[in-house]
Design a protein around this motif. Structure first.
Motif, PDB file in Angstrom:
ATOM      1  N   UNK A  82       0.850  -1.187   0.000  1.00  0.00           N
ATOM      2  CA  UNK A  82       0.000   0.000   0.000  1.00  0.00           C
ATOM      3  C   UNK A  82       0.886   1.236   0.000  1.00  0.00           C
ATOM      4  N   UNK A  83       0.723   2.079  -0.991  1.00  0.00           N
ATOM      5  CA  UNK A  83       1.473   3.329  -1.101  1.00  0.00           C
ATOM      6  C   UNK A  83       0.507   4.471  -0.842  1.00  0.00           C
ATOM      7  N   UNK A  84       0.649   5.106   0.315  1.00  0.00           N
ATOM      8  CA  UNK A  84      -0.265   6.179   0.724  1.00  0.00           C
ATOM      9  C   UNK A  84       0.505   7.117   1.633  1.00  0.00           C
ATOM     10  N   UNK A  85       0.617   8.394   1.248  1.00  0.00           N
ATOM     11  CA  UNK A  85       1.383   9.368   2.027  1.00  0.00           C
ATOM     12  C   UNK A  85       0.596   9.908   3.211  1.00  0.00           C
ATOM     13  N   UNK A  86      -0.714   9.895   3.123  1.00  0.00           N
ATOM     14  CA  UNK A  86      -1.562  10.445   4.178  1.00  0.00           C
ATOM     15  C   UNK A  86      -1.825   9.398   5.250  1.00  0.00           C
ATOM     16  N   UNK A  87      -1.525   9.727   6.516  1.00  0.00           N
ATOM     17  CA  UNK A  87      -1.694   8.780   7.611  1.00  0.00           C
ATOM     18  C   UNK A  87      -3.117   8.291   7.770  1.00  0.00           C
ATOM     19  N   UNK A  88      -4.090   9.198   7.679  1.00  0.00           N
ATOM     20  CA  UNK A  88      -5.481   8.795   7.807  1.00  0.00           C
ATOM     21  C   UNK A  88      -5.905   7.914   6.634  1.00  0.00           C
ATOM     22  N   UNK A  89      -5.429   8.266   5.447  1.00  0.00           N
ATOM     23  CA  UNK A  89      -5.724   7.455   4.270  1.00  0.00           C
ATOM     24  C   UNK A  89      -5.160   6.057   4.396  1.00  0.00           C
TER      25      UNK A  89
ATOM     26  N   UNK B   8     -12.766   5.775  -0.132  1.00  0.00           N
ATOM     27  CA  UNK B   8     -12.780   4.343  -0.410  1.00  0.00           C
ATOM     28  C   UNK B   8     -13.822   3.636   0.443  1.00  0.00           C
ATOM     29  N   UNK B   9     -14.413   2.591  -0.129  1.00  0.00           N
ATOM     30  CA  UNK B   9     -15.311   1.732   0.630  1.00  0.00           C
ATOM     31  C   UNK B   9     -14.874   0.286   0.439  1.00  0.00           C
ATOM     32  N   UNK B  10     -15.097  -0.562   1.434  1.00  0.00           N
ATOM     33  CA  UNK B  10     -14.699  -1.964   1.300  1.00  0.00           C
ATOM     34  C   UNK B  10     -15.338  -2.665   0.106  1.00  0.00           C
ATOM     35  N   UNK B  11     -16.614  -2.391  -0.153  1.00  0.00           N
ATOM     36  CA  UNK B  11     -17.299  -3.070  -1.252  1.00  0.00           C
ATOM     37  C   UNK B  11     -16.683  -2.702  -2.597  1.00  0.00           C
ATOM     38  N   UNK B  12     -16.403  -1.410  -2.811  1.00  0.00           N
ATOM     39  CA  UNK B  12     -15.811  -0.984  -4.082  1.00  0.00           C
ATOM     40  C   UNK B  12     -14.424  -1.588  -4.249  1.00  0.00           C
TER      41      UNK B  12
ATOM     42  N   UNK C  56      -7.195   2.468   4.492  1.00  0.00           N
ATOM     43  CA  UNK C  56      -6.819   1.403   3.568  1.00  0.00           C
ATOM     44  C   UNK C  56      -6.477   0.113   4.311  1.00  0.00           C
ATOM     45  N   UNK C  57      -5.729   0.234   5.412  1.00  0.00           N
ATOM     46  CA  UNK C  57      -5.378  -0.944   6.217  1.00  0.00           C
ATOM     47  C   UNK C  57      -6.640  -1.601   6.770  1.00  0.00           C
ATOM     48  N   UNK C  58      -7.578  -0.811   7.263  1.00  0.00           N
ATOM     49  CA  UNK C  58      -8.826  -1.373   7.783  1.00  0.00           C
ATOM     50  C   UNK C  58      -9.592  -2.117   6.699  1.00  0.00           C
ATOM     51  N   UNK C  59      -9.613  -1.562   5.493  1.00  0.00           N
ATOM     52  CA  UNK C  59     -10.340  -2.214   4.395  1.00  0.00           C
ATOM     53  C   UNK C  59      -9.708  -3.554   4.044  1.00  0.00           C
ATOM     54  N   UNK C  60      -8.392  -3.577   3.812  1.00  0.00           N
ATOM     55  CA  UNK C  60      -7.776  -4.830   3.358  1.00  0.00           C
ATOM     56  C   UNK C  60      -7.682  -5.874   4.481  1.00  0.00           C
ATOM     57  N   UNK C  61      -7.500  -5.442   5.714  1.00  0.00           N
ATOM     58  CA  UNK C  61      -7.512  -6.428   6.803  1.00  0.00           C
ATOM     59  C   UNK C  61      -8.929  -6.972   7.004  1.00  0.00           C
ATOM     60  N   UNK C  62      -9.933  -6.142   6.733  1.00  0.00           N
ATOM     61  CA  UNK C  62     -11.316  -6.618   6.778  1.00  0.00           C
ATOM     62  C   UNK C  62     -11.597  -7.651   5.707  1.00  0.00           C
ATOM     63  N   UNK C  63     -10.820  -7.636   4.633  1.00  0.00           N
ATOM     64  CA  UNK C  63     -10.944  -8.638   3.571  1.00  0.00           C
ATOM     65  C   UNK C  63     -10.043  -9.840   3.825  1.00  0.00           C
ATOM     66  N   UNK C  64      -9.404  -9.876   5.010  1.00  0.00           N
ATOM     67  CA  UNK C  64      -8.613 -11.036   5.404  1.00  0.00           C
ATOM     68  C   UNK C  64      -7.119 -10.898   5.230  1.00  0.00           C
ATOM     69  N   UNK C  65      -6.640  -9.790   4.673  1.00  0.00           N
ATOM     70  CA  UNK C  65      -5.204  -9.637   4.412  1.00  0.00           C
ATOM     71  C   UNK C  65      -4.410  -9.586   5.706  1.00  0.00           C
TER      72      UNK C  65
END
Length: 199
Positions: free
Chosen positions: A20-27, A123-127, A31-40
């Motif tokens: 994951x390449x993201x300069x913004x801490x909140x972003x 971003x949304x998890x579904x998208x 992103x981490x919450x989304x992909x860990x929610x998908x099992x990553x």
């Protein structure tokens, strides 16, 4: 173009390595919450292009999610570098570019740098899940030539616009950044959606 809820429920990224390449801490947190929610579980968090390049050189990556990092556009440059110099197998890794602003020119830039899809923020998890599943299912061939390396960009062949000759080299080049409104996520998806091509 949404996926059926049943197909979403059977997908798990547990064995995938995700950069994951993201300069913004909140972003990055979102992103981490989304992909860990998908099992990553295997995540590489990079704040700069240099960090991301180091990760690519040292690890096998299954999926890359890179922010466009506006206004400088380093995310696009990273994807271009990955495709041309990242080295196998990572140069062929699926790439989703995220961006807060999605005018036509920026969507085309994401497509032309070698990304599979661009997703508009927030971003949304579904998208994100739908785009990942589309990449997994579509199996677009990779094109390698002097001007482009990445998934096949040809989705449809409608020929030149009405009243234009077959050759398009008489059109003026684009000068500066386009001053146009952002596209909706459905419009962005339409530019990236796979379509049959009649030859």
């Amino acid at each position: 173009m949404a996926l059926e809820p049943n197909s979403r429920g059977r997908f798990n990224l547990e064995k995938a390595s995700i950069l994951m390449l993201e300069a913004n801490g909140m972003g990055m947190d979102i992103l981490v919450q989304i992909v860990t929610g998908l099992g990553a579980k295997s995540l590489y968090r990079c704040n700069t292009v240099e960090e991301a390049q180091d990760v690519v050189r040292q690890n096998n990556i299954d999926l890359i999610i890179a922010d466009a990092l506006s206004p400088a556009g380093e995310g696009y440059e990273f994807v271009s570098w990955l495709r041309s110099q990242g080295g196998e197998p990572n140069s062929f890794a699926p790439v989703v570019v995220t961006a807060a602003h999605t005018p036509v020119s920026m969507v085309q830039k994401a497509r032309d740098c070698g990304a599979h899809y661009i997703v508009k923020k927030p971003l949304t998890p579904v998208v994100m899940l739908e785009r990942i599943l589309w990449i997994a299912r579509e199996s677009r061939p990779f094109i390698e030539c002097d001007a482009y390396v990445g998934p096949d960009r040809r989705h449809k062949n409608e020929g030149p616009p009405d009243g234009k000759p077959r050759r398009r080299d008489d059109l003026p080049p684009e000068v500066g950044l386009a001053q146009e409104p952002n596209m909706s996520q459905d419009q962005v998806d339409g530019l990236f959606a796979a379509r049959k091509v009649s030859l």
